[in-house]
Design an enzyme around this catalytic site. Sequence first.
Site, PDB file in Angstrom:
ATOM      1  CB  CYS A 143      -6.118   2.052  -3.909  1.00  9.42           C
ATOM      2  SG  CYS A 143      -6.224   1.151  -5.628  1.00  9.42           S
ATOM      3  CB  THR A 144      -3.631   6.242  -1.522  1.00  7.06           C
ATOM      4  OG1 THR A 144      -2.932   5.103  -1.428  1.00  7.06           O
ATOM      5  CG2 THR A 144      -3.499   7.484  -0.348  1.00  7.06           C
TER       6      THR A 144
END
Length: 152
Positions: free
Chosen positions: A46-47
């Site tokens: 997600c980062t």
Amino acid sequence: MGLKVGDKIPNFTAKDTNGNDFDSQNVIGKKPLVIYFYPKDNTPGCTTQACSFRDQYQDFKDFGAEVIGISSDSVASHLQFSQQFKLPFILLSDLDKKIRTLFGVPNSLFGLLPGRVTYVVDKKGIIIMVFDSMRAKNHISNVLEAIRNIIE
């Protein structure tokens, strides 16, 4: 069954990164949108995805598009995530998963993780692309190309 190409984006409301009320009616039908659902703030995939959208954000803006990230994380989590990685786009908190349900975003990994799905929406609020892949890096190039195609 989830939303698909040709469907109109439903209206929804949520709290943004700063705890302000976000109403989709203020953007749907006014500009192209990239709405991406992701599993969780501060996880590796997600980062990577958020930072990729950040790094290409000016390209999306140049095409008149807005990027909106949605997960079930809290406003406080989104604020920390946004500040830590200098994310210039909107993050929405979907704590009760109502928006995820409204869009029909499936779970992945045997139903254990919230899915990672990106919707590209034209100026009229119609979905022109749905990209469903847990591989975070694949979303940005595909989505940017779809935005480029609706502008040209």
